[in-house]
Design a protein around this motif. Structure first.
Motif, mmCIF file in Angstrom:
data_model
loop_
_atom_site.group_PDB
_atom_site.id
_atom_site.type_symbol
_atom_site.label_atom_id
_atom_site.label_comp_id
_atom_site.label_asym_id
_atom_site.label_seq_id
_atom_site.Cartn_x
_atom_site.Cartn_y
_atom_site.Cartn_z
ATOM 1 N N ASN A 114 0.785 -1.226 -0.020
ATOM 2 C CA ASN A 114 0.145 0.126 -0.072
ATOM 3 C C ASN A 114 1.114 1.294 -0.086
ATOM 4 O O ASN A 114 1.851 1.540 0.786
ATOM 5 C CB ASN A 114 -1.103 0.174 1.188
ATOM 6 C CG ASN A 114 -2.001 -0.993 1.107
ATOM 7 O OD1 ASN A 114 -1.868 -1.742 0.265
ATOM 8 N ND2 ASN A 114 -2.688 -1.325 2.450
ATOM 9 N N VAL A 115 0.458 2.273 -0.664
ATOM 10 C CA VAL A 115 1.451 3.600 -1.069
ATOM 11 C C VAL A 115 0.420 4.701 -0.834
ATOM 12 O O VAL A 115 1.294 6.171 -0.939
ATOM 13 C CB VAL A 115 1.985 3.549 -2.340
ATOM 14 C CG1 VAL A 115 2.913 2.400 -2.473
ATOM 15 C CG2 VAL A 115 0.898 3.535 -3.557
ATOM 16 N N SER A 116 -0.770 4.871 -0.682
ATOM 17 C CA SER A 116 -1.437 6.045 -0.485
ATOM 18 C C SER A 116 -2.752 5.566 0.096
ATOM 19 O O SER A 116 -3.394 4.528 0.311
ATOM 20 C CB SER A 116 -1.545 6.588 -1.787
ATOM 21 O OG SER A 116 -2.374 6.058 -2.806
ATOM 22 N N PRO A 117 -3.690 6.744 0.381
ATOM 23 C CA PRO A 117 -4.874 6.571 1.028
ATOM 24 C C PRO A 117 -6.053 5.870 0.234
ATOM 25 O O PRO A 117 -6.900 4.827 0.832
ATOM 26 C CB PRO A 117 -5.493 8.012 1.388
ATOM 27 C CG PRO A 117 -4.405 8.690 1.486
ATOM 28 C CD PRO A 117 -3.200 8.122 0.273
ATOM 29 N N GLY A 118 -5.679 5.799 -1.209
ATOM 30 C CA GLY A 118 -6.662 4.987 -1.921
ATOM 31 C C GLY A 118 -6.407 3.400 -1.845
ATOM 32 O O GLY A 118 -7.263 2.682 -2.270
ATOM 33 N N CYS A 119 -5.458 3.029 -1.048
ATOM 34 C CA CYS A 119 -4.989 1.461 -0.787
ATOM 35 C C CYS A 119 -5.683 1.156 0.194
ATOM 36 O O CYS A 119 -5.603 -0.070 0.608
ATOM 37 C CB CYS A 119 -3.834 1.436 -0.864
ATOM 38 S SG CYS A 119 -2.545 1.812 -2.385
ATOM 39 N N ASP A 120 -6.317 2.035 1.210
ATOM 40 C CA ASP A 120 -6.664 1.594 2.716
ATOM 41 C C ASP A 120 -7.780 0.334 2.621
ATOM 42 O O ASP A 120 -7.841 -0.428 3.263
ATOM 43 C CB ASP A 120 -7.243 2.905 3.352
ATOM 44 C CG ASP A 120 -6.383 3.901 3.870
ATOM 45 O OD1 ASP A 120 -5.117 3.477 3.357
ATOM 46 O OD2 ASP A 120 -6.998 4.955 4.058
ATOM 47 N N HIS A 121 -8.581 0.329 1.632
ATOM 48 C CA HIS A 121 -9.549 -0.793 1.530
ATOM 49 C C HIS A 121 -9.384 -1.585 0.060
ATOM 50 O O HIS A 121 -10.238 -2.043 -0.292
ATOM 51 C CB HIS A 121 -11.082 -0.275 1.568
ATOM 52 C CG HIS A 121 -11.235 0.504 2.769
ATOM 53 N ND1 HIS A 121 -12.197 1.550 2.760
ATOM 54 C CD2 HIS A 121 -11.027 0.494 4.059
ATOM 55 C CE1 HIS A 121 -12.189 2.136 4.101
ATOM 56 N NE2 HIS A 121 -11.516 1.682 4.788
ATOM 57 N N CYS A 122 -8.101 -1.826 0.004
ATOM 58 C CA CYS A 122 -7.876 -2.419 -1.201
ATOM 59 C C CYS A 122 -8.391 -3.812 -1.349
ATOM 60 O O CYS A 122 -8.189 -4.685 -0.425
ATOM 61 C CB CYS A 122 -6.404 -2.708 -1.342
ATOM 62 S SG CYS A 122 -5.486 -3.596 -2.761
#
Length: 276
Positions: free
Chosen positions: A22-30
């Motif tokens: 994970n690299v950024s907030p968009g990854c939080d619920h990957c």
């Protein structure tokens, strides 16, 4: 992992390997991270990536062999999203795997390969030596979940020649404007987050990006609201949830934007090419 995909903007997904960090907030619920935990196939994060099997790597050749029949049926080329459970330009993936992937892409010229990354700063140094002005069957894209990530990432990808360059504004977790970007993408996908803990997408964010795309000649593909709580039929017009699900069944949470479907693609190529 390789399939006839349910994702609205592609026909197939192909994963040359699995695993990511994970690299950024968009990854939080990957969703891919959730898949890794359910399947046990690969450990997420700063752990070794796992290459998929040799048999699995043969599947795109089947799609290639079906290219003429597909084109006659659909009037367009097949699209392959690569990689839904990894990142092609991840520096923790083995460089030899990436070389093998580009060899596979070159061997399947009738397929349009959509390479989507959150690491556009790595793209230039990881492209094959014969890239030049780009492979005609490769679309390069990046994920930008908000303005900060767009400003950080697009400056890298916009400087790389490609047949199609695109933005995935999904999950949209903050406003994003592209109208002032000196170089416009060819295509932009937008959509709200779905699943447990889905974050809010405001309708005006999607209206604004749709207006920017129209002003810049960018094909806009609005995928979904993510949840019906985000859908303007519910949060603006006050339609009961059950009625909204009937009125707008297009994707998770519905996909109507002010009463219309906005699902455009960049200009298709005029003819299908088939490997000799």
């Amino acid at each position: 992992m390789a399939e006839n995909s349910a994702i609205e903007w592609t026909d197939h997904t192909f994963n040359p390997w699995t695993g990511c960090t994970n690299v950024s907030p968009g990854c939080d619920h990957c969703y891919a991270e959730s898949w890794s935990k359910r399947s046990g196939h690969v450990k997420w994060g700063n752990n070794p990536r796992k290459r998929t099997t040799a048999q699995y790597w043969k599947v795109p050749a089947v799609w290639e062999a079906n290219a003429t029949a597909f084109y006659k049926l659909k009037g367009r080329r097949q699209r392959v999203f690569c990689a839904s459970l990894a990142d092609v330009f991840d520096n923790q993936a083995e460089p030899g795997w990436r070389s093998d992937l580009f060899a596979l892409i070159a061997a399947t010229p009738s397929l349009d390969w959509l390479l989507l990354t959150k690491r556009p700063q790595n793209v230039k140094k990881m492209l094959p030596s014969d890239w030049k002005d780009g492979y005609s069957n490769v679309w390069l894209g990046l994920t930008a979940e908000d303005q900060v990530r767009f400003d950080q990432r697009w400056k890298h990808l916009s400087a790389i020649p490609a047949s199609v360059r695109f933005i995935s504004y999904e999950p949209a977790i903050g406003p994003l404007r592209i109208v002032d970007a000196p170089v416009q993408p060819d295509w932009l996908i937008s959509g709200g987050e779905s699943g447990n803990g889905a974050r809010i997408v405001e309708a005006d964010w999607i209206r604004q990006i749709d207006a920017d795309c129209a002003a810049g000649g960018v094909a806009h593909f609005f995928k979904q609201w993510g949840t019906y709580g985000n859908n303007p039929l519910v949060c603006e017009s006050g339609i009961p949830l059950a009625e909204a699900k009937i009125a707008d069944p297009h994707g998770k949470g519905g996909g109507l934007l002010d009463g219309a479907i906005h699902r455009r693609f960049p200009q298709p190529r005029p003819k299908v090419s088939v490997a000799a």
